[in-house]
Motif scaffolding. Structure first.
Motif, PDB file in Angstrom:
ATOM      1  N   VAL A  67       0.844  -1.207   0.000  1.00  0.00           N
ATOM      2  CA  VAL A  67       0.000   0.000   0.000  1.00  0.00           C
ATOM      3  C   VAL A  67       0.877   1.254   0.000  1.00  0.00           C
ATOM      4  O   VAL A  67       0.583   2.229  -0.696  1.00  0.00           O
ATOM      5  CB  VAL A  67      -0.969  -0.008   1.211  1.00  0.00           C
ATOM      6  N   ALA A  68       1.981   1.230   0.752  1.00  0.00           N
ATOM      7  CA  ALA A  68       2.901   2.378   0.776  1.00  0.00           C
ATOM      8  C   ALA A  68       3.437   2.660  -0.624  1.00  0.00           C
ATOM      9  O   ALA A  68       3.485   3.814  -1.063  1.00  0.00           O
ATOM     10  CB  ALA A  68       4.050   2.106   1.748  1.00  0.00           C
ATOM     11  N   VAL A  69       3.823   1.607  -1.341  1.00  0.00           N
ATOM     12  CA  VAL A  69       4.357   1.760  -2.700  1.00  0.00           C
ATOM     13  C   VAL A  69       3.270   2.254  -3.650  1.00  0.00           C
ATOM     14  O   VAL A  69       3.495   3.171  -4.444  1.00  0.00           O
ATOM     15  CB  VAL A  69       4.977   0.434  -3.190  1.00  0.00           C
ATOM     16  N   ASP A  70       2.082   1.671  -3.582  1.00  0.00           N
ATOM     17  CA  ASP A  70       0.981   2.081  -4.456  1.00  0.00           C
ATOM     18  C   ASP A  70       0.626   3.551  -4.233  1.00  0.00           C
ATOM     19  O   ASP A  70       0.436   4.301  -5.195  1.00  0.00           O
ATOM     20  CB  ASP A  70      -0.231   1.181  -4.223  1.00  0.00           C
ATOM     21  N   ASP A  71       0.565   3.978  -2.964  1.00  0.00           N
ATOM     22  CA  ASP A  71       0.263   5.386  -2.656  1.00  0.00           C
ATOM     23  C   ASP A  71       1.348   6.310  -3.198  1.00  0.00           C
ATOM     24  O   ASP A  71       1.058   7.381  -3.740  1.00  0.00           O
ATOM     25  CB  ASP A  71       0.123   5.586  -1.140  1.00  0.00           C
ATOM     26  N   PHE A  72       2.610   5.892  -3.074  1.00  0.00           N
ATOM     27  CA  PHE A  72       3.720   6.698  -3.568  1.00  0.00           C
ATOM     28  C   PHE A  72       3.659   6.837  -5.095  1.00  0.00           C
ATOM     29  O   PHE A  72       3.796   7.934  -5.635  1.00  0.00           O
ATOM     30  CB  PHE A  72       5.055   6.076  -3.137  1.00  0.00           C
ATOM     31  N   TYR A  77       3.024   9.610 -10.205  1.00  0.00           N
ATOM     32  CA  TYR A  77       2.649   9.438 -11.608  1.00  0.00           C
ATOM     33  C   TYR A  77       1.259   9.954 -11.959  1.00  0.00           C
ATOM     34  O   TYR A  77       1.030  10.363 -13.092  1.00  0.00           O
ATOM     35  CB  TYR A  77       2.760   7.962 -12.016  1.00  0.00           C
ATOM     36  N   GLN A  78       0.319   9.914 -11.030  1.00  0.00           N
ATOM     37  CA  GLN A  78      -1.033  10.365 -11.360  1.00  0.00           C
ATOM     38  C   GLN A  78      -1.328  11.760 -10.813  1.00  0.00           C
ATOM     39  O   GLN A  78      -1.799  12.613 -11.542  1.00  0.00           O
ATOM     40  CB  GLN A  78      -2.064   9.353 -10.863  1.00  0.00           C
ATOM     41  N   GLN A  79      -1.051  11.972  -9.548  1.00  0.00           N
ATOM     42  CA  GLN A  79      -1.322  13.281  -8.956  1.00  0.00           C
ATOM     43  C   GLN A  79      -0.211  14.284  -9.261  1.00  0.00           C
ATOM     44  O   GLN A  79      -0.439  15.484  -9.232  1.00  0.00           O
ATOM     45  CB  GLN A  79      -1.498  13.145  -7.437  1.00  0.00           C
ATOM     46  N   ARG A  80       0.995  13.779  -9.511  1.00  0.00           N
ATOM     47  CA  ARG A  80       2.183  14.613  -9.719  1.00  0.00           C
ATOM     48  C   ARG A  80       2.299  15.676  -8.626  1.00  0.00           C
ATOM     49  O   ARG A  80       2.481  16.858  -8.885  1.00  0.00           O
ATOM     50  CB  ARG A  80       2.205  15.201 -11.128  1.00  0.00           C
ATOM     51  N   SER A  81       2.215  15.179  -7.379  1.00  0.00           N
ATOM     52  CA  SER A  81       2.234  16.054  -6.209  1.00  0.00           C
ATOM     53  C   SER A  81       3.494  15.806  -5.383  1.00  0.00           C
ATOM     54  O   SER A  81       3.646  14.746  -4.765  1.00  0.00           O
ATOM     55  CB  SER A  81       0.988  15.786  -5.340  1.00  0.00           C
ATOM     56  N   LEU A  88       4.952  10.542   1.989  1.00  0.00           N
ATOM     57  CA  LEU A  88       4.916   9.074   2.002  1.00  0.00           C
ATOM     58  C   LEU A  88       6.304   8.448   2.142  1.00  0.00           C
ATOM     59  O   LEU A  88       6.434   7.230   2.170  1.00  0.00           O
ATOM     60  CB  LEU A  88       4.250   8.578   0.712  1.00  0.00           C
ATOM     61  N   VAL A  89       7.332   9.288   2.223  1.00  0.00           N
ATOM     62  CA  VAL A  89       8.712   8.826   2.279  1.00  0.00           C
ATOM     63  C   VAL A  89       9.218   8.901   3.719  1.00  0.00           C
ATOM     64  O   VAL A  89       8.905   9.851   4.443  1.00  0.00           O
ATOM     65  CB  VAL A  89       9.594   9.691   1.343  1.00  0.00           C
ATOM     66  N   TRP A 164       6.613   3.122   5.257  1.00  0.00           N
ATOM     67  CA  TRP A 164       7.122   4.303   4.554  1.00  0.00           C
ATOM     68  C   TRP A 164       8.097   3.866   3.464  1.00  0.00           C
ATOM     69  O   TRP A 164       8.923   2.985   3.686  1.00  0.00           O
ATOM     70  CB  TRP A 164       7.860   5.219   5.528  1.00  0.00           C
ATOM     71  N   VAL A 165       8.033   4.498   2.301  1.00  0.00           N
ATOM     72  CA  VAL A 165       8.985   4.253   1.222  1.00  0.00           C
ATOM     73  C   VAL A 165      10.313   4.905   1.592  1.00  0.00           C
ATOM     74  O   VAL A 165      10.346   6.077   1.953  1.00  0.00           O
ATOM     75  CB  VAL A 165       8.455   4.823  -0.115  1.00  0.00           C
TER      76      VAL A 165
END
Length: 169
Positions: A67-72, A77-81, A88-89, A164-165
Motif C-alpha cells: 500500500v505504501a508503494v501504491d500510494d507513492f 505518476y497520477q497526482q504529480r504532487s 509518504l517517504v 514508509w517508502v
C-alpha cells in the motif's frame, strides 16, 4: 615546670591568618564549574541521542508495504504532487528536491507525449523481515500514438508508525 594556660605568653606561637573576606577557596569553584560542564555535556549528548534515535515519522504511514508503494506511485505518476509524495517517504530519505525532480520528469513526459497513461502492476512484497520489506512493481506508460515504455522498480519500505517508502531502485 609550670604550666601556662593555653594562649599565655610563652614561646612564640604561629596563628593561622583568617582567609580574606569575600574570597572562596578555588577548589570549590573549579569543582562547581566541572560539574556544570559535565551536566551540559551529558544533557546535550542525551538530547542529541534522543533526537537521533526517536521515531521521527509524523503521520501514520501505510497499513501494508504494498500500500505504501501504491500510494507513492499514485502521488508521483497520477497526482504529480511533490508534497503528497514527500509525505509518504521515510524521514531519513525525505529529500524534497529529488522528489520534485522525479515529479518534474514525469510532468515533462506528460508535456512531451500525447496523452500518456501511467499504470503499474500490483506491488508485490518480495521479502519482509521485521520492520523492513522489499516491494517490486513494473511501471508502464502508454501514449495515444501507442508508444509503450516499461520500467521495473524495486522499493525498500520500512515500518515505524506504519509503512514508509525509503528507497527506489
Amino acid at each position: 615546670m609550670s604550666h601556662a594556660p593555653i594562649g599565655a605568653a610563652g614561646p612564640a606561637q604561629h596563628a593561622a591568618a583568617p582567609p580574606p573576606v569575600g574570597r572562596r577557596p578555588r577548589g570549590r569553584l573549579i569543582a562547581s564549574l566541572a560539574l556544570v560542564a559535565a551536566l551540559l555535556l551529558c544533557g546535550g549528548g542525551g538530547t542529541a541521542a534522543f533526537l537521533t534515535l526517536r521515531n521521527t515519522e509524523d503521520g501514520t504511514g501505510a497499513t501494508e508495504p504494498a500500500v505504501a508503494v501504491d500510494d507513492f506511485l499514485t502521488a508521483v505518476y497520477q497526482q504529480r504532487s511533490v508534497s503528497r509524495a514527500t509525505a509518504l517517504v521515510c524521514s531519513s530519505s525525505r529529500d524534497e528536491k529529488r522528489i520534485a525532480a522525479k515529479v518534474a520528469e514525469v510532468q515533462r513526459y506528460v508535456d512531451t507525449y500525447r496523452e500518456p497513461r501511467f499504470r503499474w502492476t500490483t506491488p508485490k512484497v518480495d521479502n519482509e523481515t521485521g520492520d523492513r520489506a522489499t516491494v517490486t512493481t513494473k511501471v508502464t506508460v502508454t501514449t495515444a500514438d501507442e508508444r509503450v515504455a516499461d520500467q521495473d522498480l524495486r522499493f525498500t519500505v520500512v515500518r515505524k508508525t506504519g509503512w514508509w517508502v525509503c528507497e527506489v531502485g
